[in-house]
Design a protein around this motif. Structure first.
Motif, short mmCIF file in Angstrom:
data_model
loop_
_atom_site.label_atom_id
_atom_site.label_comp_id
_atom_site.label_asym_id
_atom_site.label_seq_id
_atom_site.Cartn_x
_atom_site.Cartn_y
_atom_site.Cartn_z
N UNK A 45 0.85 -1.19 0.00
CA UNK A 45 0.00 0.00 0.00
C UNK A 45 0.89 1.24 0.00
N UNK A 46 0.63 2.16 -0.89
CA UNK A 46 1.42 3.40 -0.94
C UNK A 46 1.27 4.21 0.34
N UNK A 47 0.07 4.22 0.91
CA UNK A 47 -0.18 5.03 2.10
C UNK A 47 0.14 4.31 3.41
N UNK A 56 -7.26 -5.01 9.11
CA UNK A 56 -8.33 -4.22 8.49
C UNK A 56 -7.82 -3.22 7.45
N UNK A 57 -8.46 -3.24 6.31
CA UNK A 57 -8.26 -2.20 5.31
C UNK A 57 -9.12 -1.01 5.72
N UNK A 58 -10.36 -1.31 6.06
CA UNK A 58 -11.28 -0.33 6.62
C UNK A 58 -11.61 -0.77 8.04
N UNK A 82 -7.92 2.98 7.33
CA UNK A 82 -8.39 3.45 6.03
C UNK A 82 -7.33 3.09 4.99
N UNK A 83 -7.74 2.94 3.74
CA UNK A 83 -6.76 2.61 2.72
C UNK A 83 -5.85 3.78 2.36
N UNK A 122 -18.30 3.95 2.59
CA UNK A 122 -18.43 2.93 3.64
C UNK A 122 -19.23 3.47 4.83
N UNK A 123 -19.01 4.72 5.17
CA UNK A 123 -19.79 5.33 6.26
C UNK A 123 -21.25 5.46 5.85
N UNK A 124 -21.51 5.81 4.58
CA UNK A 124 -22.89 5.89 4.11
C UNK A 124 -23.56 4.53 4.18
N UNK A 125 -22.83 3.48 3.86
CA UNK A 125 -23.39 2.13 3.94
C UNK A 125 -23.82 1.82 5.37
#
Length: 190
Positions: A45-47, A56-58, A82-83, A122-125
Motif C-alpha cells: 500500500x502506498x499510504x 483491516x483495510x477499513x 483506512x486505505x 463505507x460510512x454511508x453504507x
C-alpha cells in the motif's frame, strides 16, 4: 447452511458491519456501527506500506445519538483503519446529520448531505443499516410507551408498503395499524 452447497472456492475478502442500539439513562438512544474489511492475503500500500492478511483495510465507527422522535442529536465518527491517509479528513462531515430525522427519505437525505466526494461510501453504507437498527431498537419501547406510530406527526407509518409483510393490504398491517389497512375486511390472522 441455508444456501445450497457452493462450488469449490477460496475466501478473498470479508466485510463485517456490526450494529447495536442502546437505550441511554438520559432517555436518548445510541445507535453504533463498526465496519471492517479484511483480505485473506497481504498487499503493498502506498499510504500504509503493507497491509497484511487479516489486518483491516477499513475499520470505521459511527455513533448516532437519537431522541425518541428519531432525530439525530449527536454524531461521533472515527476511522481507525483506512486505505488512504486522507480518508480521516471526511469524518467531521458527519456532523451534517445533526438535526436530521430517521424515517422516510433518510437514505436520500444521507446521499444529499454525504454523497460522492462529500462523504465516505463505507460510512454511508453503515448509516442505512443504522436506521434499521434504530427502528428495531426503539420500536418495542415506543409501543410500550403508547406510541404506536413510528411517525409522531400522525402521518402513515413509514414501514407501511416498505416490504411484503408491511403492505398496506396485508394481515400484518390490518392487525398492527388497522387505521392504515387498505385490504378487504376480516383477513386478520389468528
Amino acid at each position: 447452511m441455508p444456501l445450497p452447497e457452493p462450488a469449490p472456492r477460496k475466501l478473498m475478502h470479508t466485510r463485517q458491519i456490526h450494529c447495536q442500539g442502546f437505550k441511554r439513562e438520559d432517555g436518548l438512544w445510541d445507535i453504533e456501527a463498526h465496519l471492517t474489511d479484511t483480505k485473506t492475503y497481504g498487499f503493498d500500500s502506498r499510504d500504509r506500506n503493507r497491509v497484511e492478511a487479516g489486518e483491516p483495510i477499513h475499520g470505521m465507527w459511527l455513533r448516532l445519538t437519537l431522541d425518541t422522535d428519531f432525530v439525530v442529536r449527536e454524531v461521533a465518527a472515527a476511522m481507525d483503519h483506512t486505505p488512504f491517509s486522507i480518508c480521516n479528513q471526511i469524518a467531521p462531515a458527519h456532523q451534517k446529520l445533526v438535526g436530521e430525522r430517521i424515517g422516510a427519505g433518510w437514505n436520500r437525505r444521507v446521499r444529499e448531505l454525504l454523497g460522492g466526494t462529500s462523504g465516505c461510501t463505507h460510512m454511508r453504507e453503515m448509516l442505512g443499516r443504522m436506521a434499521t437498527v434504530a427502528i428495531q431498537a426503539m420500536f418495542g419501547e415506543r409501543r410500550k410507551d403508547g406510541q404506536d406510530s413510528l411517525d409522531p406527526s400522525g402521518r402513515k407509518p413509514f414501514v407501511i408498503d416498505g416490504c411484503h409483510a408491511w403492505a398496506s393490504d396485508s394481515s400484518v398491517t390490518q392487525r398492527e395499524y388497522p387505521d392504515w389497512y387498505t385490504g378487504p375486511e376480516n383477513t386478520t390472522e389468528a
